[in-house]
Design a protein around this motif. Structure first.
Motif, PDB file in Angstrom:
ATOM      1  N   ARG A 113       0.846  -1.200   0.000  1.00  0.00           N
ATOM      2  CA  ARG A 113       0.000   0.000   0.000  1.00  0.00           C
ATOM      3  C   ARG A 113       0.882   1.251   0.000  1.00  0.00           C
ATOM      4  O   ARG A 113       1.692   1.441   0.893  1.00  0.00           O
ATOM      5  CB  ARG A 113      -0.913   0.026   1.228  1.00  0.00           C
ATOM      6  CG  ARG A 113      -1.919   1.191   1.160  1.00  0.00           C
ATOM      7  CD  ARG A 113      -2.984   1.124   2.232  1.00  0.00           C
ATOM      8  NE  ARG A 113      -2.480   1.498   3.533  1.00  0.00           N
ATOM      9  CZ  ARG A 113      -2.493   0.717   4.610  1.00  0.00           C
ATOM     10  NH1 ARG A 113      -2.981  -0.507   4.540  1.00  0.00           N
ATOM     11  NH2 ARG A 113      -2.017   1.146   5.756  1.00  0.00           N
ATOM     12  N   VAL A 114       0.721   2.058  -1.053  1.00  0.00           N
ATOM     13  CA  VAL A 114       1.513   3.277  -1.183  1.00  0.00           C
ATOM     14  C   VAL A 114       0.571   4.398  -1.581  1.00  0.00           C
ATOM     15  O   VAL A 114      -0.003   4.378  -2.668  1.00  0.00           O
ATOM     16  CB  VAL A 114       2.610   3.113  -2.268  1.00  0.00           C
ATOM     17  CG1 VAL A 114       3.460   4.369  -2.364  1.00  0.00           C
ATOM     18  CG2 VAL A 114       3.482   1.898  -1.999  1.00  0.00           C
ATOM     19  N   ARG A 115       0.373   5.352  -0.681  1.00  0.00           N
ATOM     20  CA  ARG A 115      -0.520   6.481  -0.991  1.00  0.00           C
ATOM     21  C   ARG A 115       0.081   7.750  -0.439  1.00  0.00           C
ATOM     22  O   ARG A 115       0.537   7.772   0.706  1.00  0.00           O
ATOM     23  CB  ARG A 115      -1.887   6.279  -0.333  1.00  0.00           C
ATOM     24  CG  ARG A 115      -2.658   5.122  -0.891  1.00  0.00           C
ATOM     25  CD  ARG A 115      -4.079   5.216  -0.360  1.00  0.00           C
ATOM     26  NE  ARG A 115      -4.664   3.892  -0.329  1.00  0.00           N
ATOM     27  CZ  ARG A 115      -5.480   3.456   0.618  1.00  0.00           C
ATOM     28  NH1 ARG A 115      -5.785   4.236   1.641  1.00  0.00           N
ATOM     29  NH2 ARG A 115      -5.990   2.253   0.559  1.00  0.00           N
ATOM     30  N   TRP A 116       0.079   8.777  -1.275  1.00  0.00           N
ATOM     31  CA  TRP A 116       0.661  10.055  -0.854  1.00  0.00           C
ATOM     32  C   TRP A 116      -0.330  11.196  -1.067  1.00  0.00           C
ATOM     33  O   TRP A 116      -1.109  11.176  -2.001  1.00  0.00           O
ATOM     34  CB  TRP A 116       1.930  10.344  -1.673  1.00  0.00           C
ATOM     35  CG  TRP A 116       3.083   9.475  -1.290  1.00  0.00           C
ATOM     36  CD1 TRP A 116       3.341   8.213  -1.731  1.00  0.00           C
ATOM     37  CD2 TRP A 116       4.135   9.801  -0.372  1.00  0.00           C
ATOM     38  NE1 TRP A 116       4.492   7.737  -1.154  1.00  0.00           N
ATOM     39  CE2 TRP A 116       5.007   8.690  -0.310  1.00  0.00           C
ATOM     40  CE3 TRP A 116       4.440  10.933   0.416  1.00  0.00           C
ATOM     41  CZ2 TRP A 116       6.157   8.670   0.479  1.00  0.00           C
ATOM     42  CZ3 TRP A 116       5.590  10.910   1.199  1.00  0.00           C
ATOM     43  CH2 TRP A 116       6.428   9.788   1.234  1.00  0.00           C
ATOM     44  N   PHE A 117      -0.201  12.180  -0.214  1.00  0.00           N
ATOM     45  CA  PHE A 117      -0.928  13.452  -0.338  1.00  0.00           C
ATOM     46  C   PHE A 117      -2.447  13.231  -0.399  1.00  0.00           C
ATOM     47  O   PHE A 117      -3.132  13.724  -1.303  1.00  0.00           O
ATOM     48  CB  PHE A 117      -0.395  14.246  -1.546  1.00  0.00           C
ATOM     49  CG  PHE A 117       1.121  14.289  -1.560  1.00  0.00           C
ATOM     50  CD1 PHE A 117       1.821  14.813  -0.476  1.00  0.00           C
ATOM     51  CD2 PHE A 117       1.853  13.784  -2.636  1.00  0.00           C
ATOM     52  CE1 PHE A 117       3.219  14.834  -0.466  1.00  0.00           C
ATOM     53  CE2 PHE A 117       3.241  13.802  -2.632  1.00  0.00           C
ATOM     54  CZ  PHE A 117       3.922  14.321  -1.540  1.00  0.00           C
ATOM     55  N   LEU A 118      -2.911  12.480   0.568  1.00  0.00           N
ATOM     56  CA  LEU A 118      -4.329  12.104   0.583  1.00  0.00           C
ATOM     57  C   LEU A 118      -5.230  13.292   0.886  1.00  0.00           C
ATOM     58  O   LEU A 118      -4.880  14.153   1.679  1.00  0.00           O
ATOM     59  CB  LEU A 118      -4.540  10.985   1.607  1.00  0.00           C
ATOM     60  CG  LEU A 118      -3.863   9.707   1.117  1.00  0.00           C
ATOM     61  CD1 LEU A 118      -2.710   9.342   2.022  1.00  0.00           C
ATOM     62  CD2 LEU A 118      -4.853   8.594   1.001  1.00  0.00           C
ATOM     63  N   GLY A 119      -6.366  13.273   0.224  1.00  0.00           N
ATOM     64  CA  GLY A 119      -7.336  14.358   0.398  1.00  0.00           C
ATOM     65  C   GLY A 119      -7.077  15.514  -0.553  1.00  0.00           C
ATOM     66  O   GLY A 119      -7.932  16.355  -0.750  1.00  0.00           O
ATOM     67  N   GLY A 120      -5.898  15.540  -1.152  1.00  0.00           N
ATOM     68  CA  GLY A 120      -5.549  16.638  -2.053  1.00  0.00           C
ATOM     69  C   GLY A 120      -6.103  16.425  -3.453  1.00  0.00           C
ATOM     70  O   GLY A 120      -6.310  15.287  -3.876  1.00  0.00           O
ATOM     71  N   GLN A 121      -6.341  17.536  -4.134  1.00  0.00           N
ATOM     72  CA  GLN A 121      -6.772  17.460  -5.533  1.00  0.00           C
ATOM     73  C   GLN A 121      -5.952  18.426  -6.376  1.00  0.00           C
ATOM     74  O   GLN A 121      -5.624  19.535  -5.925  1.00  0.00           O
ATOM     75  CB  GLN A 121      -8.248  17.824  -5.656  1.00  0.00           C
ATOM     76  CG  GLN A 121      -9.165  16.732  -5.133  1.00  0.00           C
ATOM     77  CD  GLN A 121     -10.604  16.993  -5.509  1.00  0.00           C
ATOM     78  OE1 GLN A 121     -11.047  18.137  -5.519  1.00  0.00           O
ATOM     79  NE2 GLN A 121     -11.335  15.931  -5.812  1.00  0.00           N
ATOM     80  N   LEU A 122      -5.655  18.006  -7.568  1.00  0.00           N
ATOM     81  CA  LEU A 122      -4.873  18.852  -8.481  1.00  0.00           C
ATOM     82  C   LEU A 122      -5.067  18.350  -9.903  1.00  0.00           C
ATOM     83  O   LEU A 122      -5.719  17.334 -10.121  1.00  0.00           O
ATOM     84  CB  LEU A 122      -3.391  18.822  -8.106  1.00  0.00           C
ATOM     85  CG  LEU A 122      -2.547  17.599  -8.540  1.00  0.00           C
ATOM     86  CD1 LEU A 122      -1.091  17.837  -8.205  1.00  0.00           C
ATOM     87  CD2 LEU A 122      -3.021  16.323  -7.904  1.00  0.00           C
ATOM     88  N   ASN A 123      -4.510  19.079 -10.844  1.00  0.00           N
ATOM     89  CA  ASN A 123      -4.501  18.572 -12.214  1.00  0.00           C
ATOM     90  C   ASN A 123      -3.082  18.683 -12.757  1.00  0.00           C
ATOM     91  O   ASN A 123      -2.457  19.740 -12.696  1.00  0.00           O
ATOM     92  CB  ASN A 123      -5.490  19.341 -13.095  1.00  0.00           C
ATOM     93  CG  ASN A 123      -5.561  18.723 -14.484  1.00  0.00           C
ATOM     94  OD1 ASN A 123      -4.678  18.934 -15.310  1.00  0.00           O
ATOM     95  ND2 ASN A 123      -6.585  17.925 -14.730  1.00  0.00           N
ATOM     96  N   VAL A 124      -2.592  17.571 -13.253  1.00  0.00           N
ATOM     97  CA  VAL A 124      -1.203  17.510 -13.704  1.00  0.00           C
ATOM     98  C   VAL A 124      -0.968  18.444 -14.898  1.00  0.00           C
ATOM     99  O   VAL A 124       0.061  19.111 -14.991  1.00  0.00           O
ATOM    100  CB  VAL A 124      -0.812  16.049 -14.028  1.00  0.00           C
ATOM    101  CG1 VAL A 124       0.485  15.971 -14.818  1.00  0.00           C
ATOM    102  CG2 VAL A 124      -0.690  15.241 -12.733  1.00  0.00           C
ATOM    103  N   SER A 125      -1.928  18.529 -15.812  1.00  0.00           N
ATOM    104  CA  SER A 125      -1.709  19.388 -16.983  1.00  0.00           C
ATOM    105  C   SER A 125      -1.672  20.865 -16.572  1.00  0.00           C
ATOM    106  O   SER A 125      -0.973  21.664 -17.179  1.00  0.00           O
ATOM    107  CB  SER A 125      -2.788  19.144 -18.045  1.00  0.00           C
ATOM    108  OG  SER A 125      -3.996  19.783 -17.720  1.00  0.00           O
ATOM    109  N   VAL A 126      -2.394  21.211 -15.532  1.00  0.00           N
ATOM    110  CA  VAL A 126      -2.342  22.591 -15.022  1.00  0.00           C
ATOM    111  C   VAL A 126      -0.940  22.877 -14.483  1.00  0.00           C
ATOM    112  O   VAL A 126      -0.354  23.933 -14.717  1.00  0.00           O
ATOM    113  CB  VAL A 126      -3.419  22.810 -13.923  1.00  0.00           C
ATOM    114  CG1 VAL A 126      -3.200  24.122 -13.182  1.00  0.00           C
ATOM    115  CG2 VAL A 126      -4.806  22.757 -14.542  1.00  0.00           C
ATOM    116  N   ASN A 127      -0.379  21.896 -13.781  1.00  0.00           N
ATOM    117  CA  ASN A 127       0.968  22.055 -13.234  1.00  0.00           C
ATOM    118  C   ASN A 127       2.034  22.101 -14.319  1.00  0.00           C
ATOM    119  O   ASN A 127       3.100  22.668 -14.123  1.00  0.00           O
ATOM    120  CB  ASN A 127       1.264  20.919 -12.256  1.00  0.00           C
ATOM    121  CG  ASN A 127       0.695  21.196 -10.878  1.00  0.00           C
ATOM    122  OD1 ASN A 127       1.338  21.842 -10.060  1.00  0.00           O
ATOM    123  ND2 ASN A 127      -0.530  20.746 -10.636  1.00  0.00           N
ATOM    124  N   CYS A 128       1.758  21.459 -15.448  1.00  0.00           N
ATOM    125  CA  CYS A 128       2.750  21.420 -16.528  1.00  0.00           C
ATOM    126  C   CYS A 128       2.542  22.535 -17.546  1.00  0.00           C
ATOM    127  O   CYS A 128       3.445  22.822 -18.320  1.00  0.00           O
ATOM    128  CB  CYS A 128       2.702  20.069 -17.240  1.00  0.00           C
ATOM    129  SG  CYS A 128       3.304  18.718 -16.216  1.00  0.00           S
TER     130      CYS A 128
END
Ligand code: WT7
Length: 703
Positions: A113-128
């Motif tokens: 089980r590997v999970r990071w930054f739970l509860g967070g939302q984002l969009n990768v294309s926005v970041n790029c």
């Protein structure tokens, strides 16, 4: 420079369609030469805030927030000792979030089980994209170094966002939704990058299949992932040759019921047959809106899957998710290569491999870099191609594969020296162990001994570089041909056969990683148990890489190679079992065993032992040719064994297991000590194979 963009202003900006108008259609510029004013742009955005004397705050501005870290060593210590704080601060600062995360991590290696930054939302294309378009829309995002030298095309961040949104809207219009899988069968190109980002924008999951894979391999991956759509080109162009991409897709989708549409972009002017499923991508893009509201994705939603080989069974769909992957790709891109704003980053990999995902696309774009898309080959039109490209594009970081370096080395220094390489600052090597001769040549001749050369170790599953000479304290030593040091947050360790941690220096063992990092894979698509079994079962509580390594007295790591039945041909991973399965399809071949065999240029090649039936339908020679073509059709051309040797029987244990280790010793002429062969069912098989090998060497001298 514009003020730092917060998530909410960015979202507001996007939702209000306050958008940058499209002035050109970059995907139309297939024949254009468009590289003016690049130097201008470069100066404008170059290197803010760099200092001549090294200090930790300018190196990593987050250091102050990390319990006021003062030195590189402290930074490294906190990344490993307090990963929650380290990754929490970096994720908050370096990524643009729609919704902040609540929990840094929730991991348990024993469950996989590997999970990071739970509860967070984002969009990768926005970041790029949007993040940079907001600040500097005309900065060059991509330099498409097309096959013909001197025909490069520059694509700005504004143009890339425009193209991405149009593809995103096209996909949506044709029913592709959040969570759907989309196969991309395209060589590296702006359209392919935009297709990846378009999937990210609408929350679809891309799976890129290297455009050298056969129709059957493509179909296998499409079916495993149940892809709803495929995006491809009419044709590909590489090394002066045209490849029939669309034809291969046509062949593949015949057996892929999940595929509803095939989107076809034009790389050449040639027409290809368009069938029921096919849609012209450019025509749809022309009609599409250039604004597409990004989907708010949970940190742990799937971003992409990428198929890679394991030691058994069919290729596995390695799953990477949103926030952790992106953060890790961006951070490693910045610190391993010492990327500075304004630099031109040149990673020669194809997007069909993880290196292309992390260091052609996601890492550089998240950092607002200018990234090179290299469409050609190292020897087209001549062996000076790489260095001519370096001079023409003023590349600052050059990331390549040992196999290409070994090949170019053979052509001599003149091809390198002919071109001005003074723009180069960092050189990188990836994919397989780099031998001393290649390292020295790369460093001394290409890099004129003034560039840092980093041998970077990582895997499809690790998402980004895990062990590499940099970063490290400035001026710290770099030992040739060695990956050396762990990246922030990475805790490598060696385990013995009986599962004990090996301490100290000058020791060897199985390379494991002790604790999770944000970039690591989350699962194998559709088979979490296989994920657990492959990586977390051999050494409970640790991630097992499948590689062996040596640790020096100084604590540096040297990768020694795979410990399983995975071989590495020109930096491309293949399971020997996959090749065996292909060979076994031949009706005259009851049994085969494939092992890795050293190759001067490719690093490794496949060596196949085949048992043939008594009464053959064709002469032996013809069967061997058929076997080669089966492998090319079932897998890919690069997988075809360089050696196929006919034997009467294979060496097997009493329980029927093939002893590949004995075969390995025989072909590498280590016949003095074959190891423990007491479990062999019939030891006379050894003499038989030794004799066959002698004969094989006589027929094929030099082996
Ligand atoms: C395997 C991973 C990482 C992107 C390309 C390959 C080998 C990779 C090195 C290196 C020695 C290396 C390992 C690893 N490998 N880099 N610097 N030195 N070996 O990705 O196809 O997932 O293959 O490549 O054996 O396990 P991949």
């Amino acid at each position: 420079m514009a003020a730092k963009l917060t998530s909410s202003t960015l979202l507001h900006h996007i939702l209000n369609k306050h958008h940058f108008p499209a002035r050109t259609f970059p995907w139309r510029r297939v024949g254009a030469r468009h590289c003016a004013s690049f130097q201008q742009q470069k100066t404008q955005y170059s290197n803010h805030g760099a200092t001549s004397s090294w200090d930790v705050q300018s190196y990593m501005p987050e250091a102050a927030a990390l319990s006021n870290v003062q030195s590189y060593q402290e930074l490294l210590d906190i990344s490993v000792g307090d990963p929650e704080t380290f990754w929490g601060v970096l994720a908050r600062e370096r990524l643009t979030w729609v919704k902040p995360f609540q929990m840094v991590k929730d991991c348990d290696f024993t469950q996989g089980r590997v999970r990071w930054f739970l509860g967070g939302q984002l969009n990768v294309s926005v970041n790029c994209l949007d993040k940079h378009v907001h600040q500097c829309p005309e900065r060059v995002a991509l330099i498409w170094e097309r096959d013909e030298p001197g025909t490069q095309v520059n694509i700005t961040y504004r143009e890339l966002l425009d193209t991405t949104c149009r593809i995103a809207n096209t996909l949506k219009k044709h029913g592709v939704q959040k969570g759907d899988r989309v196969a991309i069968y395209m060589p590296v190109s702006p359209m392919a990058v935009a297709a990846m980002l378009a999937c990210a924008r609408i929350g679809a999951v891309h799976t890129i299949v290297f455009a050298g894979f056969s129709a059957e391999s493509l179909a296998g991956r499409i079916n495993d992932a149940s892809c709803k759509a495929v995006i491809t080109f009419n044709q590909g162009v590489r090394g002066g040759r045209v490849t029939e991409l669309k034809k291969t897709v046509d062949e593949a989708v015949k057996s892929c019921p999940s595929v509803k549409h095939v989107f076809v972009a034009q790389r050449t002017d040639n027409k290809v047959h368009m069938g029921n499923l096919d849609i012209s991508l450019e025509e749809e893009m022309d009609k599409a809106d250039s604004v597409c509201t990004p989907e708010a994705m949970n940190s742990e939603d799937m971003l992409f899957m990428l198929y890679t080989s394991g030691s058994t069974g069919k290729p596995k769909g390695v799953v990477h998710t949103q926030a952790g992957y992106l953060l890790y790709a961006a951070l490693t891109h910045k610190y391993v290569f010492d990327y500075k704003q304004g630099d031109v980053f040149g990673c020669m990999a194809d997007i069909g491999w993880i290196t292309g995902h992390s260091y052609v696309v996601y890492g550089p774009l998240c950092n607002g870099a200018t990234t090179v898309l290299f469409e050609s080959t190292p020897t087209y039109p001549d062996p000076g191609r790489y260095w001519e490209t370096v001079e023409r594009l003023q590349i600052n970081q050059f990331y390549g594969a040992p196999t290409a370096i070994r090949l170019l080395l053979k052509y001599g220094d003149d091809w390198v020296k002919k071109y001005n390489r003074s723009s180069l600052k960092t050189l990188g090597s990836v994919g397989e162990p780099i031998n001393h001769e290649a390292w020295e040549w790369f460093h001394n001749v290409v890099g004129e001994k003034r560039c840092t050369l980093v041998d970077t170790w990582w895997q499809t599953e690790t998402g980004g570089i895990c062990i590499s000479p940099r970063p490290s304290e400035p001026e710290a030593e770099v030992i040739p041909a060695m990956a050396m040091r762990p990246f922030f947050g990475i805790q490598p360790l060696l385990l013995s056969e009986n599962g004990k941690v090996i301490e100290g220096g000058d020791v060897s063992g199985a390379l494991c990683i002790a604790q999770p990092w944000p970039g690591m894979a989350r699962t194998i698509y559709g088979d979490h148990q296989r994920f657990v079994d492959a990586y977390f079962k051999t050494y409970p509580g640790y991630y097992f890489t499948g590689d062996g390594a040596h640790r020096t007295n100084e604590g540096y790591y040297q990768i020694t190679g795979r410990m399983d039945d995975v071989i590495n041909i020109s930096g491309h991973r293949l399971g020997t079992a996959e090749i065996e399965d292909a060979l076994d399809e031949h009706p005259d071949v009851p049994e085969t065993a494939v092992i890795g065999f050293p190759h001067e240029i490719k690093g490794e090649t496949a060596f196949a032992f085949v048992v043939l039936k008594e009464n053959l339908s064709l002469p032996e020679k013809a069967i061997l040719e058929e076997l080669k073509s089966i492998v090319a059709t079932k897998i890919a051309k690069y997988a075809v064994p360089d050696h196929i040797m006919v034997v009467k029987r294979l060496p097997k244990t009493r329980s029927g297991k093939i002893m590949r280790r004995v075969l390995r010793k025989i072909v590498t002429n280590q016949t003095e000590d074959l190891g423990d062969i007491t479990t062999l069912e019939d030891s006379s098989v050894i003499t038989e194979i030794l004799e066959a090998h002698q004969k094989y060497k006589m027929d094929k001298p030099g082996k």
